[in-house]
Design a protein around this motif. Sequence first.
Motif, mmCIF file in Angstrom:
data_model
loop_
_atom_site.group_PDB
_atom_site.id
_atom_site.type_symbol
_atom_site.label_atom_id
_atom_site.label_comp_id
_atom_site.label_asym_id
_atom_site.label_seq_id
_atom_site.Cartn_x
_atom_site.Cartn_y
_atom_site.Cartn_z
ATOM 1 N N ARG A 84 8.737 -0.696 15.865
ATOM 2 C CA ARG A 84 9.330 0.624 15.649
ATOM 3 C C ARG A 84 8.827 1.225 14.339
ATOM 4 O O ARG A 84 8.549 2.432 14.264
ATOM 5 N N LEU A 85 8.691 0.407 13.300
ATOM 6 C CA LEU A 85 8.202 0.902 12.021
ATOM 7 C C LEU A 85 6.768 1.406 12.141
ATOM 8 O O LEU A 85 6.410 2.450 11.575
ATOM 9 N N TRP A 86 5.946 0.681 12.896
ATOM 10 C CA TRP A 86 4.570 1.142 13.080
ATOM 11 C C TRP A 86 4.524 2.394 13.959
ATOM 12 O O TRP A 86 3.630 3.235 13.806
ATOM 13 N N GLN A 130 -2.597 -5.538 4.144
ATOM 14 C CA GLN A 130 -1.598 -6.106 3.246
ATOM 15 C C GLN A 130 -0.684 -7.074 3.996
ATOM 16 O O GLN A 130 -0.360 -8.157 3.495
ATOM 17 N N LEU A 131 -0.284 -6.699 5.201
ATOM 18 C CA LEU A 131 0.625 -7.542 5.973
ATOM 19 C C LEU A 131 -0.064 -8.805 6.484
ATOM 20 O O LEU A 131 0.596 -9.815 6.733
ATOM 21 N N LEU A 156 -2.117 -4.953 -5.518
ATOM 22 C CA LEU A 156 -1.152 -5.661 -4.678
ATOM 23 C C LEU A 156 -0.550 -4.775 -3.594
ATOM 24 O O LEU A 156 -0.285 -5.241 -2.481
ATOM 25 N N PHE A 157 -0.289 -3.517 -3.912
ATOM 26 C CA PHE A 157 0.405 -2.633 -2.978
ATOM 27 C C PHE A 157 -0.447 -1.386 -2.724
ATOM 28 O O PHE A 157 -0.073 -0.271 -3.060
ATOM 29 N N ALA A 197 8.445 3.124 5.917
ATOM 30 C CA ALA A 197 7.853 2.187 6.879
ATOM 31 C C ALA A 197 7.188 1.023 6.155
ATOM 32 O O ALA A 197 7.297 -0.133 6.585
ATOM 33 N N VAL A 198 6.519 1.315 5.041
ATOM 34 C CA VAL A 198 5.912 0.238 4.254
ATOM 35 C C VAL A 198 6.994 -0.721 3.753
ATOM 36 O O VAL A 198 6.860 -1.943 3.867
#
Length: 306
Positions: A84-86, A130-131, A156-157, A197-198
Amino acid sequence: MIVRPAPNWFRMLFVWQGSVLKAILPQLALMTLVSVLAMCTHGRIFGEKVPLNTTPFTLCGVALTIFLAFRNSASYERYWEARRLWGNVLIAARTLTSQVRRYLPGDSALFDNAAFVRLLIAFAYALKHQLRHSDPSADLAKLLGTAQAAELRGRLFTPMLLLDEARKRLAALNRAGVLADMHLWMLDRPLDELGAAVGGCERIHATPIPFAYGVLLHRTVYAYCALLPFGLIDSIGFATPLICVFVSYTLLALEAIASEIADPFGLAPNSLALDAMTRNIERAVLELTDEEVPPAIQPGPCYELS
């Protein structure tokens, strides 16, 4: 995740690629060996008859089924929330692209529309990497150029840095009087949705299901499967190995599936198809800009018969 066409009922019986059977074959071989030994010794260990029958396995089986259902529900909830977030990333990126194209002047010397769109696409790829703890340099260099990709290397982010850059460009237009305050607020909303979402994906990725649940389920399943032949040998005789392996396959496969989908961003066959989803975001955004749309990731072969 394997992107696959819809199978028919017969081929589904023999699907190998994407099935967890490959992962649990050693365990099934062990359970087969235990079942055959129980049959050959008539349920004895060191000459002593194991005092088991079907009654305790019926009671334990109900409790084990309830616990397996809980574990699978918890794992699937993580999987579905990640999907759902994607989906929200796709919606927000498409909305922001459309707003930028329609609310900003296309010939402004202060704003490169195509570069802003590539920034959004780079955000999706950076989030995927990142994931998955992979290197985004190649994708970022293709979309943003080698100089900007080099600046982001080792950060990092990276997805949040790209969102910050997008907000910086819009704020510069507002300060220059090109973008009205009302439109800035409107454009800031999908940026907030991308940031949310991130954060949601990071929360799922950094918070696994408590380890104790996995340990308890793992031990219980193996103990149940290992003792089951000694409880069935007196009632079904030579059919004990067949039934025990079938029951073991069901329980061990459920545990393996729950473990796979509990990490929805991984590379397991049943994790989310992040490569295909990221490409779909790129295609959806580019189509709004009338640029060349890359081909979709096609379903691969997944019907290797065992």
